[in-house]
Design a protein around this motif. Structure first.
Motif: not given
Length: 354
Positions: A302-319
């Motif tokens: 359902i998601v077509d675009g993302i607004i996000t910060n820069f995340h810490i290394p080795r994180s699920s957010l970066l994945m």
């Protein structure tokens, strides 16, 4: 998966960064934070600020924000020995509070706050300490989630992420700055940080430009800072978090999808909420839980675009970001951000991927 395979998997999501790029306070004003504008193919299209984000939104987009509110869930308590222990309150069940303590506490030990409220250690549950709350006069407090939140807003401190050292923000400032301007539903230990860049004026300009805004709620738990484990990788599951989507919000999201308008998730918490809620071709409303782990190979529904910060290394957010635009592309963008001195992590700058 062997230990070596697990290490190789995480190593790809590792990167080096200068510590001075870790933002210890938000941009002022909020929307002056820098914005990297990125294509779905992972290419940098522009460098701007969040104040300019309107011109980078696809026509008639639907933006989905997380309106969770950060609870001042950290308590600094005094032990009977005179030593201090810091705890973060995670949840409450049957009047017993589950906390994460930063040092060993003996069962039966009394932990006293500066305000006079105190807690008796009753037992343990996995990595959590179980405590019972009492008033300064010694009366046992029979708390539910709402009453616990009220107590924490009275005596607690706002926990910042562990990678933010020596923040100049006072507790009063933290309660305002580490909170989105539209925060409403109490329950998070950490802020949905992409939302921190938006001011009331910017939200008004987004609406005036023909875009629609809806709110969902996902309460961010302590697990968001926990290191990934081999079990996470093998099971494809993360820590469990609670979320809620109203019937009105679900309808607006589905209307946008049917009308082929772009659905832009503001923050990884909104991504996980939307993707978790999409079942049998529709967004399901109500209170639910998710342990969704979005990584390479995930097919976004359902998601077509993302607004996000820069995340810490080795994180699920970066994945998660890597799953949206690709591993190599993500690391390349982060290298560019570091080279161009973008501020990193919770109070840092961000990107829009459309």
């Amino acid at each position: 998966m062997t230990e070596e395979e697990f290490k190789r998997e995480l190593a790809f999501y590792d990167y080096d960064y200068p510590e001075e790029l870790i933002a210890t306070s938000p941009a002022s004003p909020r929307d002056s934070a820098r914005l990297m504008v990125v294509s779905k193919e992972g290419k940098v299209k522009d460098i701007a600020t969040f104040a300019d984000i309107v011109k980078f939104l696809p026509k008639n987009s639907l933006l989905v924000f997380n309106d969770t509110k950060v609870v001042p869930a950290r308590l600094t308590l005094k032990k009977g020995s005179g030593g201090r222990v810091r705890v973060i309150c995670i949840s409450i069940n049957g009047g017993i509070i589950r906390v994460m303590a930063d040092r060993k506490v003996s069962i039966g030990e009394k932990l006293i706050s500066e305000s006079g409220y105190y807690f008796i250690a009753m037992g343990r549950e996995e990595r959590y300490l179980l405590v019972k709350p009492f008033s300064p006069s010694g009366e046992e407090l029979l708390l539910d989630e709402k009453l616990l939140d009220e107590l924490l807003f009275k005596i607690g401190e706002t926990p910042l992420p562990p990678y933010i050292k020596n923040s100049p923000l006072s507790e009063e400032d933290r309660r305002e700055e580490y909170q989105s301007v539209f925060a409403k539903e109490s329950g998070s230990i950490a802020a949905p940080t992409a939302s921190l860049h938006f001011t009331d004026e910017l939200l008004a300009r987004i609406k005036a430009a023909g875009h629609e805004i809806v709110f969902v709620t996902l309460h961010v738990g302590l697990g968001t800072f926990a290191p990934l484990t081999k079990k996470n990788i093998l099971s494809g599951r993360l820590h469990t978090e609670k979320y809620e989507i109203s019937e009105e919000a679900a309808k607006k999201i589905m209307d946008a999808k049917k009308e082929k308008r772009r659905i832009i998730a503001v923050g990884t918490t909104s991504v996980r909420t939307l993707e978790s809620s999409f079942v049998d071709g529709k967004v399901t409303s109500g209170k639910q839980e998710t342990h969704l782990f979005i990584r390479l190979g995930y097919e976004f529904k359902i998601v077509d675009g993302i607004i996000t910060n820069f995340h810490i290394p080795r994180s699920s957010l970066l994945m998660l970001v890597s799953a949206f635009i690709g591993k190599e592309e993500t690391i390349s963008l982060y290298s560019r951000a570091i080279k161009d001195n973008f501020r990193l992590f919770s109070f840092g700058d961000g990107m829009i991927i459309t």
